[in-house]
Write an enzyme that holds these catalytic residues in place. Structure first.
Site, mmCIF file in Angstrom:
data_model
loop_
_atom_site.group_PDB
_atom_site.id
_atom_site.type_symbol
_atom_site.label_atom_id
_atom_site.label_comp_id
_atom_site.label_asym_id
_atom_site.label_seq_id
_atom_site.Cartn_x
_atom_site.Cartn_y
_atom_site.Cartn_z
ATOM 1 N N LYS A 35 34.483 48.817 35.051
ATOM 2 C CA LYS A 35 35.887 48.950 35.277
ATOM 3 C C LYS A 35 36.637 50.210 34.499
ATOM 4 O O LYS A 35 37.128 51.017 34.875
ATOM 5 C CB LYS A 35 36.626 47.990 34.765
ATOM 6 C CG LYS A 35 38.258 47.725 34.641
ATOM 7 C CD LYS A 35 38.816 46.348 34.072
ATOM 8 C CE LYS A 35 38.605 46.255 32.703
ATOM 9 N NZ LYS A 35 39.653 46.901 31.766
ATOM 10 N N ASP A 318 34.816 44.056 23.432
ATOM 11 C CA ASP A 318 35.046 43.505 24.540
ATOM 12 C C ASP A 318 34.053 42.334 24.799
ATOM 13 O O ASP A 318 33.980 41.441 25.653
ATOM 14 C CB ASP A 318 34.952 44.451 25.704
ATOM 15 C CG ASP A 318 36.048 45.441 25.791
ATOM 16 O OD1 ASP A 318 36.079 46.351 26.475
ATOM 17 O OD2 ASP A 318 37.096 45.261 24.992
ATOM 18 N N VAL A 340 38.421 45.925 15.710
ATOM 19 C CA VAL A 340 39.170 46.605 16.393
ATOM 20 C C VAL A 340 40.717 46.377 17.016
ATOM 21 O O VAL A 340 41.555 47.184 16.916
ATOM 22 C CB VAL A 340 38.363 47.051 17.664
ATOM 23 C CG1 VAL A 340 38.976 47.971 18.647
ATOM 24 C CG2 VAL A 340 37.036 47.657 17.448
ATOM 25 N N ARG A 410 41.044 40.751 36.867
ATOM 26 C CA ARG A 410 41.396 42.239 36.535
ATOM 27 C C ARG A 410 40.059 43.086 36.243
ATOM 28 O O ARG A 410 39.853 44.259 36.418
ATOM 29 C CB ARG A 410 42.153 42.077 35.013
ATOM 30 C CG ARG A 410 43.679 41.925 35.323
ATOM 31 C CD ARG A 410 44.535 42.234 34.156
ATOM 32 N NE ARG A 410 44.292 43.419 33.854
ATOM 33 C CZ ARG A 410 45.193 44.264 32.580
ATOM 34 N NH1 ARG A 410 45.864 43.257 31.966
ATOM 35 N NH2 ARG A 410 44.968 45.408 32.397
HETATM 36 C C1 EPZ Z 1 39.656 50.725 25.675
HETATM 37 O O1 EPZ Z 1 40.955 50.503 25.394
HETATM 38 C C2 EPZ Z 1 39.229 49.719 26.857
HETATM 39 N N1 EPZ Z 1 40.019 50.050 27.972
HETATM 40 C C3 EPZ Z 1 39.206 48.355 26.166
HETATM 41 O O2 EPZ Z 1 38.732 47.480 27.124
HETATM 42 C C4 EPZ Z 1 38.637 48.259 24.975
HETATM 43 O O3 EPZ Z 1 38.720 46.862 24.443
HETATM 44 C C5 EPZ Z 1 38.845 49.379 23.936
HETATM 45 O O4 EPZ Z 1 38.895 50.368 24.563
HETATM 46 C C6 EPZ Z 1 37.932 49.221 22.776
HETATM 47 O O5 EPZ Z 1 36.624 49.576 23.167
HETATM 48 C C7 EPZ Z 1 39.865 51.035 28.737
HETATM 49 O O6 EPZ Z 1 38.725 51.646 28.623
HETATM 50 C C8 EPZ Z 1 40.539 50.851 29.939
HETATM 51 P P1 EPZ Z 1 41.574 52.047 21.931
HETATM 52 P P2 EPZ Z 1 41.784 51.589 24.688
HETATM 53 O O7 EPZ Z 1 42.455 53.286 22.255
HETATM 54 O O8 EPZ Z 1 41.555 52.689 24.840
HETATM 55 C C9 EPZ Z 1 44.412 51.415 18.167
HETATM 56 C C10 EPZ Z 1 38.739 45.329 28.367
HETATM 57 O O9 EPZ Z 1 38.640 44.215 27.973
HETATM 58 N N2 EPZ Z 1 45.024 52.807 18.683
HETATM 59 O O10 EPZ Z 1 40.129 52.374 21.560
HETATM 60 O O11 EPZ Z 1 43.234 51.220 24.918
HETATM 61 C C11 EPZ Z 1 44.403 50.130 19.108
HETATM 62 O O12 EPZ Z 1 45.815 49.705 18.989
HETATM 63 C C12 EPZ Z 1 39.492 46.371 27.795
HETATM 64 O O13 EPZ Z 1 38.171 46.205 29.344
HETATM 65 C C13 EPZ Z 1 46.048 53.131 17.914
HETATM 66 O O14 EPZ Z 1 46.641 52.718 16.914
HETATM 67 O O15 EPZ Z 1 41.503 51.036 23.313
HETATM 68 C C14 EPZ Z 1 43.152 49.513 18.852
HETATM 69 O O16 EPZ Z 1 43.412 48.715 17.777
HETATM 70 C C15 EPZ Z 1 40.471 45.518 26.648
HETATM 71 N N3 EPZ Z 1 46.822 54.038 18.439
HETATM 72 C C16 EPZ Z 1 42.261 50.669 18.389
HETATM 73 O O17 EPZ Z 1 42.943 51.680 18.140
HETATM 74 C C17 EPZ Z 1 46.415 54.873 19.620
HETATM 75 O O18 EPZ Z 1 46.855 55.987 19.863
HETATM 76 C C18 EPZ Z 1 41.382 50.991 19.679
HETATM 77 O O19 EPZ Z 1 41.952 51.215 20.709
HETATM 78 C C19 EPZ Z 1 45.231 54.361 20.258
HETATM 79 C C20 EPZ Z 1 44.619 53.238 19.674
#
Ligand code: EPZ
Length: 432
Positions: A35, A318, A340, A410
Site C-alpha cells: 500500500k 506499523d 514514532v 484500507r
Molecule cells: C508513513 O506515514 C506511512 N504511511 C505510515 O503507515 C507509517 O506508520 C509511517 O510512515 C511511519 O513509518 C504511508 O507511507 C502512506 P511520518 P507518514 O511522516 O509519512 C511526525 C500505515 O499503517 N511528523 O514518517 O505520515 C509524525 O507525526 C500507515 O500504513 C511531523 O512531526 O509518517 C510522526 O510522529 C500509518 N511532521 C513521525 O513524524 C511532519 O511534517 C513519523 O511520521 C511529518 C511527520
C-alpha cells in the site's frame, strides 16, 4: 459524527468480521503489493504528461481514495481488478486536494510536491489528526520553502506557489516517510541538485526512487539517510511493479505464531522485515527464509520479548499493534515502546476486552501474557489496530466480532479470503 461517509460515490459500509478462534493456520498465502509503495507511485504520475503503468497495485480503500483524488485533479486512471493500472496526467485542470478527500487519508498530501514541481501551484487541505496522532506536515512545508516555494495557510488549506523550485540542501529535523517522498518528487523537476539529509530509509522510499529514475529522474542514495536528486526539465512515462507489502507479510507471520500454525508467505521480500523476523525468533518461533518467501512455524507457546519501534530498518511502528496481540498470550512479560507516533495504542482497550493484561504509561505498554484470550465484540479504530484485533480473534477462545472493518480494508486486500485459505474460521457480514 455518522459513521457512513460517502467518498467519491463510494459508501463506507459498516461490515463486521466474525472470527471463531482456536484453529492453527496452515498453508501458503501470497501477499499483495505494498500500500505504502502504491500510493506514492500513483501520485508520481502527476510529474509527467506521459502514461505510467503500475503492476501489483493492491485493491484497497486507500488506493480507491488516491484514485478519487487523482481523478479530481484531472488524471485519467485505467485498469480494473488485478490488471495493471495506467495513469496519465496530460489534462490536469485542478490543483486542489479538497478536505473531503484529504481528511480520510493523510497520504493525500503527497500530491503537494508533484503539483508544485510541475505546475508551480498547489492547494492542499491540511490532513488534520487521525486516530494515531496529530500527524502534522510541518517538515514537508519547511523543506519546500527551502526550495523556493512560498507557503501560506488559508482556511485549513496549504497554499503553495513556486514559478520554478530550486535545488537545495535540506536536513529533515525528524525522519518522515511521506515527507521524504514528497520532496524527492518535487526535486525531480527542480532547477539544480537537491540533497535530502536525515531522509527516511523505508523500502517504499527506495521503490519510489526506482520508479522516478525509470521516468528519467536522476536520484542517488535512496534507502540511505542522504538522497541526492538532480533536477530534470521533464520526466517521461514508465512501467513499474511495486514491492510486496512488508507489513502484510509481517501480519501473516504473527498470525502463524499466535495460532501455533505453519504458514508460508510467498512473493515477499524477507530482507524488508529483518527486525520483525529477529523479534519473532526471540519469542521462540521458527522462521525459515528463501529470497522470496518466509515460513513461520509456531507451537502455540511464545516467550515475552521487549519491543521498541523505530524508523526503518528498526522494528516498524506499523507492526507494533500486531506484536502486542502476540505478546498478550506470551509466557512472561513484554515492554512495548512506541517511539514514532504519540497515540498508537488504540488497540489496547479492545485487547483488554478480550482478557489481555496490558497497562499503558505514556508511550510504553506493559504486557503480561495470559494463557488465552476470550472472544468478544470489539471495534476497529485504525488500520493496524484492526489487524491486531483480527490476530487476537484468531487465537481467542470463542467468537470475536470486529466492527468498523473499513479501517482494515484500507490496508489489507481480501484479508478474509487469505485467512480462509489458511484454515481460519472467519466470515464478513455486511451491515445494512
Ligand atoms: C508513513 O506515514 C506511512 N504511511 C505510515 O503507515 C507509517 O506508520 C509511517 O510512515 C511511519 O513509518 C504511508 O507511507 C502512506 P511520518 P507518514 O511522516 O509519512 C511526525 C500505515 O499503517 N511528523 O514518517 O505520515 C509524525 O507525526 C500507515 O500504513 C511531523 O512531526 O509518517 C510522526 O510522529 C500509518 N511532521 C513521525 O513524524 C511532519 O511534517 C513519523 O511520521 C511529518 C511527520
Amino acid at each position: 459524527m455518522t459513521e457512513l461517509s460517502l467518498r467519491h460515490g463510494e459508501g463506507w459500509r459498516m461490515d463486521k468480521l466474525i472470527i471463531r478462534g482456536g484453529a492453527p493456520l496452515r498453508g501458503q498465502v501470497e501477499v499483495s503489493g505494498a500500500k505504502n509503495a502504491a500510493l506514492p507511485a500513483m501520485v508520481a504520475s502527476l510529474l509527467t504528461e506521459e502514461s505510467i503503468r503500475l503492476h501489483r497495485i493492491p485493491q484497497l480503500g486507500d488506493v480507491r481514495t488516491i484514485i478519487g483524488l487523482l481523478n479530481h485533479l484531472g488524471v485519467s486512471v485505467e485498469g480494473r481488478g488485478q490488471e495493471p493500472i495506467s495513469l496519465r496526467a496530460d489534462r490536469i485542470d485542478r490543483f486542489e486536494a479538497p478536505y473531503q478527500l484529504v481528511k480520510t487519508m493523510r497520504a493525500s498530501v503527497l500530491v503537494l510536491g508533484p503539483l508544485l514541481a510541475r505546475f508551480g501551484r498547489a492547494r492542499v487541505s491540511l490532513p488534520g489528526g487521525c486516530a494515531i496522532g496529530t500527524r502534522p506536515i510541518n517538515l514537508h512545508l519547511a523543506a519546500l520553502e527551502k526550495m523556493g516555494a512560498t507557503v501560506s495557510l488559508d482556511a485549513g488549506y496549504v497554499e503553495a506557489k513556486a514559478p520554478r523550485l530550486k535545488g537545495a540542501r535540506i536536513t529533515f529535523e525528524g525522519q518522515t516517510v511521506t515527507g521524504t517522498e514528497n520532496l524527492m518528487m518535487a526535486a525531480t523537476l527542480a532547477d539544480g541538485v537537491t540533497v535530502l539529509e536525515n531522509a527516511a530509509c523505508e523500502p517504499e522510499v527506495t521503490d519510489l526512487a526506482a520508479l522516478l529514475n525509470r521516468m528519467g529522474a536522476r536520484i542517488e542514495g535512496a534507502g540511505t539517510p542522504t538522497i541526492s536528486i538532480e533536477g530534470a526539465s521533464h520526466l517521461h512515462g514508465a512501467e513499474h511493479e511495486v514491492i510486496p507489502d512488508r507489513i502484510e507479510t509481517g501480519t501473516f507471520m504473527v498470525a502463524a505464531a499466535i495460532t501455533g500454525g505453519d504458514v508460508t508467505i510467498n512473493r515477499c521480500l524477507p530482507y524488508h522485515l529483518e527486525a520483525v523476523t529477529e523479534k519473532l525468533r526471540e519469542t521462540g518461533v521458527l522462521v525459515e527464509e528463501t529470497d522470496c518467501s518466509i515460513r513461520v512455524l509456531g507451537d502455540g507457546h511464545v516467550r515475552g520479548v521487549n519491543i521498541r519501534t523505530h524508523p526503518y530498518p528498526g522494528f516498524a511502528t506499523d507492526m507494533q499493534a500486531q506484536m502486542m496481540a502476540l505478546m498478550s498470550i506470551a509466557q512472561g512479560s513484554s515492554v512495548i515502546t512506541e517511539t514514532v507516533f504519540e497515540n498508537r495504542f488504540m488497540h489496547v482497550n479492545e485487547l483488554l476486552r478480550m482478557g489481555a493484561d496490558i497497562k499503558v504509561v505514556g508511550t510504553t505498554a506493559f504486557v503480561h501474557g495470559v494463557p488465552t484470550l476470550s472472544g468478544a465484540p470489539v471495534m476497529a479504530t485504525d488500520l493496524r489496530a484492526s489487524a491486531s484485533l483480527v490476530l487476537a480473534g484468531l487465537a481467542a477462545q470463542g467468537i470475536t466480532t470486529i466492527s468498523r472493518v473499513y479501517h482494515l480494508d484500507r490496508g489489507y486486500e481480501s484479508i478474509e479470503q487469505k485467512l480462509l485459505g489458511l484454515g481460519a474460521s472467519i466470515e464478513r457480514v455486511a451491515e445494512h
